[in-house]
Design a protein around this motif. Structure first.
Motif, PDB file in Angstrom:
ATOM      1  N   VAL A   1      -4.544  -0.545 -10.581  1.00  0.00           N
ATOM      2  CA  VAL A   1      -4.153  -0.320  -9.184  1.00  0.00           C
ATOM      3  C   VAL A   1      -2.691   0.116  -9.118  1.00  0.00           C
ATOM      4  CG1 VAL A   1      -3.982  -1.367  -6.890  1.00  0.00           C
ATOM      5  CG2 VAL A   1      -5.827  -2.045  -8.430  1.00  0.00           C
ATOM      6  N   GLU A   2      -1.869  -0.464  -9.964  1.00  0.00           N
ATOM      7  CA  GLU A   2      -0.446  -0.095  -9.978  1.00  0.00           C
ATOM      8  C   GLU A   2      -0.262   1.368 -10.369  1.00  0.00           C
ATOM      9  OE1 GLU A   2       1.337  -2.841 -12.631  1.00  0.00           O
ATOM     10  OE2 GLU A   2       0.993  -4.593 -11.343  1.00  0.00           O
ATOM     11  N   LEU A   3      -1.118   1.880 -11.254  1.00  0.00           N
ATOM     12  CA  LEU A   3      -1.029   3.289 -11.638  1.00  0.00           C
ATOM     13  C   LEU A   3      -1.244   4.199 -10.434  1.00  0.00           C
ATOM     14  CD1 LEU A   3      -3.000   3.278 -15.030  1.00  0.00           C
ATOM     15  CD2 LEU A   3      -0.542   3.625 -14.721  1.00  0.00           C
ATOM     16  N   ALA A   4      -2.190   3.838  -9.590  1.00  0.00           N
ATOM     17  CA  ALA A   4      -2.449   4.635  -8.388  1.00  0.00           C
ATOM     18  C   ALA A   4      -1.274   4.556  -7.424  1.00  0.00           C
ATOM     19  CB  ALA A   4      -3.732   4.156  -7.715  1.00  0.00           C
ATOM     20  N   HIS A   5      -0.718   3.372  -7.248  1.00  0.00           N
ATOM     21  CA  HIS A   5       0.426   3.208  -6.349  1.00  0.00           C
ATOM     22  C   HIS A   5       1.647   3.974  -6.866  1.00  0.00           C
ATOM     23  CE1 HIS A   5      -1.415  -0.785  -4.707  1.00  0.00           C
ATOM     24  NE2 HIS A   5      -1.959   0.295  -4.161  1.00  0.00           N
ATOM     25  N   ASP A   6       1.848   3.961  -8.174  1.00  0.00           N
ATOM     26  CA  ASP A   6       2.971   4.695  -8.749  1.00  0.00           C
ATOM     27  C   ASP A   6       2.830   6.201  -8.527  1.00  0.00           C
ATOM     28  OD1 ASP A   6       4.013   2.305  -9.593  1.00  0.00           O
ATOM     29  OD2 ASP A   6       3.285   2.504 -11.671  1.00  0.00           O
TER      30      ASP A   6
ATOM     31  N   GLU B   1      -1.119   7.697  -4.720  1.00  0.00           N
ATOM     32  CA  GLU B   1      -2.474   8.192  -4.479  1.00  0.00           C
ATOM     33  C   GLU B   1      -3.385   7.040  -4.067  1.00  0.00           C
ATOM     34  OE1 GLU B   1      -2.343  11.792  -7.822  1.00  0.00           O
ATOM     35  OE2 GLU B   1      -3.488   9.965  -8.187  1.00  0.00           O
ATOM     36  N   ILE B   2      -4.495   7.408  -3.418  1.00  0.00           N
ATOM     37  CA  ILE B   2      -5.484   6.402  -3.026  1.00  0.00           C
ATOM     38  C   ILE B   2      -6.197   5.909  -4.284  1.00  0.00           C
ATOM     39  CG2 ILE B   2      -7.559   5.965  -1.652  1.00  0.00           C
ATOM     40  CD1 ILE B   2      -6.705   8.271   0.163  1.00  0.00           C
ATOM     41  N   PRO B   3      -6.203   4.621  -4.533  1.00  0.00           N
ATOM     42  CA  PRO B   3      -6.788   4.120  -5.787  1.00  0.00           C
ATOM     43  C   PRO B   3      -8.274   4.463  -5.928  1.00  0.00           C
ATOM     44  CG  PRO B   3      -5.440   2.427  -4.746  1.00  0.00           C
ATOM     45  CD  PRO B   3      -5.576   3.524  -3.748  1.00  0.00           C
ATOM     46  N   LEU B   4      -8.637   4.826  -7.142  1.00  0.00           N
ATOM     47  CA  LEU B   4     -10.026   5.060  -7.506  1.00  0.00           C
ATOM     48  C   LEU B   4     -10.220   4.511  -8.924  1.00  0.00           C
ATOM     49  CD1 LEU B   4     -12.859   6.213  -7.143  1.00  0.00           C
ATOM     50  CD2 LEU B   4     -11.983   8.421  -7.943  1.00  0.00           C
TER      51      LEU B   4
ATOM     52  N   GLY C   1     -10.346  12.491 -11.175  1.00  0.00           N
ATOM     53  CA  GLY C   1      -9.133  11.857 -10.666  1.00  0.00           C
ATOM     54  C   GLY C   1      -9.128  10.353 -10.585  1.00  0.00           C
ATOM     55  N   ALA C   2      -9.948   9.661 -11.354  1.00  0.00           N
ATOM     56  CA  ALA C   2      -9.904   8.197 -11.352  1.00  0.00           C
ATOM     57  C   ALA C   2      -8.625   7.717 -12.029  1.00  0.00           C
ATOM     58  CB  ALA C   2     -11.127   7.627 -12.064  1.00  0.00           C
TER      59      ALA C   2
ATOM     60  N   LEU D   1     -17.106   5.065   2.872  1.00  0.00           N
ATOM     61  CA  LEU D   1     -15.920   4.478   2.243  1.00  0.00           C
ATOM     62  C   LEU D   1     -15.341   5.334   1.129  1.00  0.00           C
ATOM     63  CD1 LEU D   1     -17.238   0.813   1.897  1.00  0.00           C
ATOM     64  CD2 LEU D   1     -15.751   1.720   3.705  1.00  0.00           C
ATOM     65  N   LEU D   2     -15.877   6.540   0.921  1.00  0.00           N
ATOM     66  CA  LEU D   2     -15.475   7.312  -0.250  1.00  0.00           C
ATOM     67  C   LEU D   2     -14.017   7.759  -0.210  1.00  0.00           C
ATOM     68  CD1 LEU D   2     -18.653   9.499  -0.864  1.00  0.00           C
ATOM     69  CD2 LEU D   2     -18.095   7.211  -1.725  1.00  0.00           C
ATOM     70  N   SER D   3     -13.452   7.859   0.968  1.00  0.00           N
ATOM     71  CA  SER D   3     -12.051   8.278   1.091  1.00  0.00           C
ATOM     72  C   SER D   3     -11.089   7.096   1.106  1.00  0.00           C
ATOM     73  CB  SER D   3     -11.854   9.116   2.361  1.00  0.00           C
ATOM     74  OG  SER D   3     -12.626  10.290   2.309  1.00  0.00           O
ATOM     75  N   GLU D   4     -11.618   5.887   1.012  1.00  0.00           N
ATOM     76  CA  GLU D   4     -10.805   4.673   1.032  1.00  0.00           C
ATOM     77  C   GLU D   4     -10.454   4.240  -0.393  1.00  0.00           C
ATOM     78  OE1 GLU D   4      -9.743   3.400   3.818  1.00  0.00           O
ATOM     79  OE2 GLU D   4     -10.923   4.751   5.095  1.00  0.00           O
ATOM     80  N   PRO D   5      -9.507   3.293  -0.555  1.00  0.00           N
ATOM     81  CA  PRO D   5      -9.269   2.718  -1.888  1.00  0.00           C
ATOM     82  C   PRO D   5     -10.582   2.140  -2.416  1.00  0.00           C
ATOM     83  CG  PRO D   5      -7.526   2.079  -0.381  1.00  0.00           C
ATOM     84  CD  PRO D   5      -8.570   2.756   0.447  1.00  0.00           C
ATOM     85  N   LEU D   6     -10.979   2.554  -3.599  1.00  0.00           N
ATOM     86  CA  LEU D   6     -12.370   2.328  -3.991  1.00  0.00           C
ATOM     87  C   LEU D   6     -12.515   1.931  -5.464  1.00  0.00           C
ATOM     88  CD1 LEU D   6     -15.199   2.627  -2.620  1.00  0.00           C
ATOM     89  CD2 LEU D   6     -15.284   4.922  -3.614  1.00  0.00           C
ATOM     90  N   VAL D   7     -13.499   1.054  -5.689  1.00  0.00           N
ATOM     91  CA  VAL D   7     -13.966   0.738  -7.036  1.00  0.00           C
ATOM     92  C   VAL D   7     -15.433   1.138  -7.102  1.00  0.00           C
ATOM     93  CG1 VAL D   7     -14.316  -1.029  -8.792  1.00  0.00           C
ATOM     94  CG2 VAL D   7     -12.391  -1.220  -7.203  1.00  0.00           C
ATOM     95  N   VAL D   8     -15.776   2.033  -8.000  1.00  0.00           N
ATOM     96  CA  VAL D   8     -17.160   2.464  -8.189  1.00  0.00           C
ATOM     97  C   VAL D   8     -17.716   1.712  -9.400  1.00  0.00           C
ATOM     98  CG1 VAL D   8     -18.715   4.391  -8.679  1.00  0.00           C
ATOM     99  CG2 VAL D   8     -16.696   4.738  -7.216  1.00  0.00           C
ATOM    100  N   VAL D   9     -18.754   0.916  -9.158  1.00  0.00           N
ATOM    101  CA  VAL D   9     -19.340   0.106 -10.226  1.00  0.00           C
ATOM    102  C   VAL D   9     -20.618   0.775 -10.707  1.00  0.00           C
ATOM    103  CG1 VAL D   9     -20.112  -2.178 -10.948  1.00  0.00           C
ATOM    104  CG2 VAL D   9     -18.425  -1.954  -9.107  1.00  0.00           C
TER     105      VAL D   9
END
Length: 330
Positions: free
Chosen positions: A170-175, A178-181, A205-206, A272-280
């Motif tokens: 998550v920190e990588l996305a914040h750095d 970008e919206i976390p994926l 882009g994950a 929710l695809l445009s939101e901060p997301l975890v795809v399992v």
């Protein structure tokens, strides 16, 4: 003329009239045992593997078989590998691709008397430029290092992977602002699927890949090989408990989307695809586990024709991540 007829008769009868005894046929004259003695000490015919030409013949056949990409003898039973043990990538194309992608490596192994081609020369050149040790070994040792995988006389040693903490993804996305994926794997045990998913995650882009520490494939040589080097650019985290990690992601503001064929919502219709997301991504056979499903905000499916019951985990992840990327571009 008196003795003429009787002389001819006597000659026909064996020459008795000549006064010389007739020759009689008897047993053939032998060697007196000399022939038998000449064979003593040689013993039974040795098996093929003990003859002087066997090793060269076996080696040439094995090299020819590897060049054709044919099957090799079964590998010995694999022992449990230590987490700190290095991994090996075998094969000329995979090794060159890994070196070109910047995969961290500690040594390049080359079989003795290997026939060089462009791929081998490229691998040696890149390894020399990067300061990677170059070692010449026997093919038997390469067989042991690669655990029976077809290596074509070349293998790359990579150190044990240094996994990230789940929160680091998550920190990588914040750095990157970008919206976390994040892509999480639930009971995906085939390292080739892990490598394929890493390839799709990088393409769309994950920011990271999360795997559980038990009952899951890890970043092994097989995963590196299938990822075509993309694992060098994608951070992989490992959680001791996947459901606990998903719970922490939700508390941090991320939504959890589970992929499963039994889902009631099509992936393209998820809001929710445009939101901060975890795809399992679940396993190909069993899908999502019960506990993981309970921690998902939504469980989606990929619509398919009835003739196809399911998709390979790597393919399913690619389709879902494409939909996420498409929605984020709108």
């Amino acid at each position: 003329m008196r003795g003429g007829p009787s002389t001819l008769y006597d000659m026909a009868a064996g020459g008795r009239a000549s006064g010389r005894p007739a020759k009689k046929k008897g047993p053939a004259k032998g060697t007196g045992g000399q022939g038998r003695r000449s064979l003593e000490g040689r013993g039974a015919t040795p098996p093929a593997e003990e003859r002087h030409w066997y090793k060269d013949k076996a080696r040439s056949e094995r090299v020819a078989r590897e060049e054709r990409g044919g099957a090799r003898r079964p590998a010995p039973a694999r022992q449990r590998r230590s987490e700190d043990a290095p991994e090996y990538i075998g094969g000329r194309n995979p090794v060159v691709e890994a070196l070109q992608a910047g995969v961290p490596a500690s040594a390049l192994y080359i079989a003795a008397r290997l026939d060089n081609d462009d791929r081998v020369r490229d691998a040696i050149k890149i390894a020399a430029e990067r300061g990677i040790a170059l070692l010449e070994v026997s093919r038997d040792k390469l067989d042991r290092l690669t655990e029976g995988v077809i290596h074509q006389g070349i293998a790359l040693q990579i150190p044990a992977y240094d996994y990230a903490h789940p929160s680091e993804l998550v920190e990588l996305a914040h750095d990157a602002a970008e919206i976390p994926l994040i892509v999480a794997l639930d009971s995906v045990t085939d390292p080739r699927n892990l490598g394929a998913i890493a390839r799709s995650a990088t393409a769309f882009g994950a920011h990271g890949l999360l795997i559980p520490s038990r009952r899951s494939a890890g970043v092994t040589g097989g995963a590196w090989k299938t990822s075509a080097g993309t694992l060098a650019n994608l951070r992989v985290g490992r959680a001791s408990n996947l459901t606990a990690a998903l719970k922490e992601y939700r508390e941090a503001g991320l939504f959890v989307l589970g992929l499963d064929g039994s889902g009631t919502t099509d992936i393209a219709d998820v809001e929710l695809l445009s939101e901060p997301l975890v795809v399992v991504v679940g396993s190909e056979g069993k899908g999502l586990s019960r506990l993981v499903r309970e921690h998902c905000d939504v469980v989606a499916r990929i619509p398919m024709q009835a003739a196809a019951e399911s998709l390979n985990a790597g393919v399913a992840a690619g389709v879902a991540l494409y939909e996420v990327a498409r929605h984020r571009r709108l």
